[in-house]
Design a protein around this motif. Structure first.
Motif, short mmCIF file in Angstrom:
data_model
loop_
_atom_site.label_atom_id
_atom_site.label_comp_id
_atom_site.label_asym_id
_atom_site.label_seq_id
_atom_site.Cartn_x
_atom_site.Cartn_y
_atom_site.Cartn_z
N ARG B 129 0.85 -1.18 0.00
CA ARG B 129 0.00 0.00 0.00
C ARG B 129 0.89 1.23 0.00
NH1 ARG B 129 -4.33 0.59 4.34
NH2 ARG B 129 -2.49 0.62 5.65
N PHE B 130 0.47 2.25 -0.71
CA PHE B 130 1.28 3.46 -0.84
C PHE B 130 1.61 4.05 0.53
CE2 PHE B 130 1.41 8.16 -1.69
CZ PHE B 130 2.65 8.16 -2.29
N ALA B 131 0.62 4.09 1.42
CA ALA B 131 0.85 4.67 2.74
C ALA B 131 1.94 3.91 3.50
CB ALA B 131 -0.45 4.67 3.54
N ASP B 132 1.96 2.58 3.37
CA ASP B 132 2.98 1.78 4.05
C ASP B 132 4.35 2.01 3.44
OD1 ASP B 132 1.01 0.73 5.67
OD2 ASP B 132 0.69 -1.03 4.39
N LEU B 133 4.39 2.09 2.11
CA LEU B 133 5.68 2.30 1.44
C LEU B 133 6.26 3.66 1.80
CD1 LEU B 133 4.79 0.86 -2.07
CD2 LEU B 133 6.20 -0.22 -0.31
N VAL B 134 5.40 4.67 1.87
CA VAL B 134 5.87 6.01 2.23
C VAL B 134 6.38 6.01 3.67
CG1 VAL B 134 5.12 8.38 2.68
CG2 VAL B 134 4.45 7.24 0.57
N ALA B 135 5.66 5.31 4.55
CA ALA B 135 6.09 5.25 5.95
C ALA B 135 7.46 4.58 6.06
CB ALA B 135 5.06 4.50 6.77
N THR B 136 7.70 3.60 5.20
CA THR B 136 8.97 2.88 5.23
C THR B 136 10.11 3.72 4.67
OG1 THR B 136 7.75 0.86 4.85
CG2 THR B 136 10.11 0.74 4.48
N THR B 137 9.82 4.50 3.64
CA THR B 137 10.90 5.20 2.92
C THR B 137 11.10 6.64 3.37
OG1 THR B 137 9.33 5.85 1.19
CG2 THR B 137 10.52 3.80 0.86
N ASN B 138 10.12 7.19 4.08
CA ASN B 138 10.24 8.60 4.50
C ASN B 138 11.11 8.72 5.74
OD1 ASN B 138 9.26 10.64 2.98
ND2 ASN B 138 7.22 10.67 3.89
N VAL B 139 12.40 8.84 5.54
CA VAL B 139 13.31 8.99 6.67
C VAL B 139 14.04 10.33 6.55
CG1 VAL B 139 13.66 6.54 7.01
CG2 VAL B 139 15.12 7.77 5.42
N ARG B 140 14.55 10.79 7.64
CA ARG B 140 15.27 12.06 7.65
C ARG B 140 16.52 11.95 6.77
NH1 ARG B 140 19.75 13.17 10.21
NH2 ARG B 140 19.64 11.39 11.61
N PRO B 141 16.77 12.93 5.89
CA PRO B 141 18.00 12.90 5.10
C PRO B 141 19.22 12.94 6.01
CG PRO B 141 16.48 14.57 4.27
CD PRO B 141 15.94 14.10 5.58
N ALA B 142 20.31 12.36 5.52
CA ALA B 142 21.54 12.32 6.32
C ALA B 142 22.08 13.73 6.57
CB ALA B 142 22.58 11.49 5.58
N THR B 143 22.67 13.92 7.74
CA THR B 143 23.31 15.21 8.05
C THR B 143 24.68 15.25 7.39
OG1 THR B 143 24.34 14.34 10.03
CG2 THR B 143 22.13 15.29 10.27
#
Lengths: 126, 155
Positions: B129-143
């Motif tokens: 599901r799109f919502a699950d994939l976004v939750a998995t991939t939406n992480v803070r960019p590296a500093t």
């Protein structure tokens, strides 16, 4: 029977159908996208050519820009409180990827905005 | 002796009364968004073999691009072809108004996420599901510090 006439007339007068078309951003010109050359075109040149991107994504030291144009077509009908509609949204979308020196490495393009179509609420676009 | 209005006429009058200030509406909506990726399109893109260029050429532009473990990336393709039932309610309050709307359409969009390593070579892909994939991939960019540390560790 007479008791029904007024509400029935009111219900019929408050029903109707509609079509609506919505655009988000201006269309991407294919010639401009095709003129991008991986290994040569810079991020500054891309922005000069395509304008400000919709999104900029950091990928470590590299980056990617998104350009998007959407077309949405909706057809529907309503009867007092009840609304039925069929909405189709399609997009022209281009992602451009840059290396750590802001030189273009990859381009990915989808051109489907023109395929958006009107349909009755009970029919499928497939 | 009057028996009062018929039930149907009464119901219509109530519906008419509610609709006049547009305070309540029920929406049945069929939504189509983007085109679904087929198994055939993915068949020529083997994990640990396909490059980013090959994936973009085969699948087109994704909906989302996200950073993955500093130098890798994730592409997310999403589409929707669904029916949903929604309810909205708004109440005028003087010169302001309160409104409430509910629909579950967004939750049912589908998609495919493709993960790429540091060299931007496909490592794996996953449907969901799109919502699950976004939750998995939406992480803070590296500093900046994390990027430098990654470069130091990897030489």
């Amino acid at each position: 029977m007479k008791r029904l006439l007024l509400p029935l007339a009111a219900a019929l007068s408050l029903s109707g159908c509609f079509v609506q078309r919505t655009f988000v951003n201006r269309p991407l010109e294919p010639e401009r996208v095709q003129s991008l050359v991986p290994g040569k075109t810079t991020a500054a040149e891309v922005v000069q050519l395509l304008g400000a991107p919709n999104e900029v994504v950091q990928l470590g030291r590299r980056s990617a820009y998104r350009y998007e144009h959407d077309q949405e077509k909706t057809a529907g009908l309503f009867l007092i409180l009840f609304l039925m509609n069929n909405r189709d949204t399609q997009s022209d979308r281009t992602w451009v990827f840059f290396d750590e020196n802001d030189v273009l490495t990859h381009v990915g393009t989808t051109r489907e905005a023109d395929t958006a179509a009107y349909a009755t609420p009970w029919s499928s676009h497939e | 002796m009057s028996r009062g209005p018929a039930p149907l006429a009464g119901a219509l009058l109530v519906a008419l009364g509610l609709s006049t200030p547009s305070c309540l509406s029920v929406t049945w909506q069929r939504t189509t968004s983007q085109h679904a990726l087929t198994e055939q399109a993915l068949a020529n893109l083997p994990p640990h073999g396909a490059s980013l260029a090959e994936c973009l050429a085969q699948l087109g532009a994704p909906v989302l691009v996200r950073e993955h473990r500093v130098h890798g990336l994730v592409l997310v393709y999403a589409w929707e072809n669904d029916r949903s039932l929604g309810l909205s309610l708004s109440v005028p309050l003087g010169d302001r108004s309160a409104s409430l709307a509910f629909t579950d359409a967004r939750l049912r969009a589908h998609g495919i996420a493709l993960w790429f390593d540091d060299d931007w070579t496909l490592t794996r892909w996953q449907r969901g599901r799109f919502a699950d994939l976004v939750a998995t991939t939406n992480v803070r960019p590296a500093t900046v510090e994390e990027i430098e540390e990654e470069a130091r560790v990897n030489g």
